[in-house]
Design a protein around this motif. Structure first.
Motif, short mmCIF file in Angstrom:
data_model
loop_
_atom_site.label_atom_id
_atom_site.label_comp_id
_atom_site.label_asym_id
_atom_site.label_seq_id
_atom_site.Cartn_x
_atom_site.Cartn_y
_atom_site.Cartn_z
N ALA A 1 -5.34 -4.84 0.07
CA ALA A 1 -5.94 -5.58 -1.04
C ALA A 1 -5.12 -6.81 -1.39
CB ALA A 1 -6.10 -4.67 -2.25
N VAL A 2 -3.80 -6.68 -1.38
CA VAL A 2 -2.92 -7.82 -1.68
C VAL A 2 -3.04 -8.88 -0.59
CG1 VAL A 2 -0.52 -8.54 -1.96
CG2 VAL A 2 -1.32 -6.47 -3.09
N ILE A 3 -3.07 -8.47 0.65
CA ILE A 3 -3.19 -9.41 1.76
C ILE A 3 -4.54 -10.13 1.70
CG2 ILE A 3 -3.41 -9.57 4.28
CD1 ILE A 3 -1.22 -7.37 4.40
N GLN A 4 -5.58 -9.40 1.36
CA GLN A 4 -6.90 -10.02 1.22
C GLN A 4 -6.89 -11.08 0.11
OE1 GLN A 4 -9.93 -7.17 0.16
NE2 GLN A 4 -11.56 -8.42 1.03
N LEU A 5 -6.24 -10.78 -1.00
CA LEU A 5 -6.12 -11.76 -2.09
C LEU A 5 -5.25 -12.94 -1.67
CD1 LEU A 5 -5.75 -9.81 -5.43
CD2 LEU A 5 -7.37 -11.61 -4.92
N MET A 6 -4.19 -12.66 -0.93
CA MET A 6 -3.29 -13.71 -0.47
C MET A 6 -4.05 -14.73 0.38
SD MET A 6 0.31 -13.14 1.55
CE MET A 6 -0.37 -12.85 3.16
N GLU A 7 -4.94 -14.24 1.24
CA GLU A 7 -5.73 -15.14 2.07
C GLU A 7 -6.75 -15.91 1.24
OE1 GLU A 7 -7.29 -12.44 4.96
OE2 GLU A 7 -5.39 -12.35 6.07
#
Length: 110
Positions: free
Chosen positions: A33-39
């Motif tokens: 979820a954090v990586i998805q938001l980061m992108e």
């Protein structure tokens, strides 16, 4: 008596392993979820984690699908294709507007 203690220990070991697997799964979902938001936000992991933690405090689920369209400065998200809500952040990655299922959560948590 010894058999009962042995069975209890085996049950405890099985339970603890099951619990660990569940914990690892939750950590993996959180990281995803954090990586998805980061992108989506085009930011560092630290800033994306800050935004995800704010969403989590407002009880927004981890498994979301984010729209790449930014409408009026708001990032829209959904759960399995159904429109659910949107959020807006400032330049310090603090959520300043959060609407989830037509409820302004910042007003609720204030």
């Amino acid at each position: 008596m010894d058999l009962a203690i042995g069975l209890a220990l085996i049950a405890l070991i099985i339970y603890s392993r099951f619990n660990k697997k569940k914990e690892w799964k939750n950590k993996d979902e959180y990281k995803d979820a954090v990586i998805q938001l980061m992108e989506l936000l085009r930011c560092d992991y630290k800033e994306a984690k800050l935004v995800r933690d704010q969403l989590s405090r407002a009880a927004v689920p981890l498994r979301l699908y984010y729209s790449t369209d930014i409408i009026d400065g708001c990032y829209h998200f959904s759960d399995q294709g159904n429109y659910i809500g949107y959020f807006k952040i400032n330049d310090r990655y603090t959520i300043i507007k959060l609407v989830y299922n037509d409820i302004n959560l910042l007003d609720v948590h204030a």
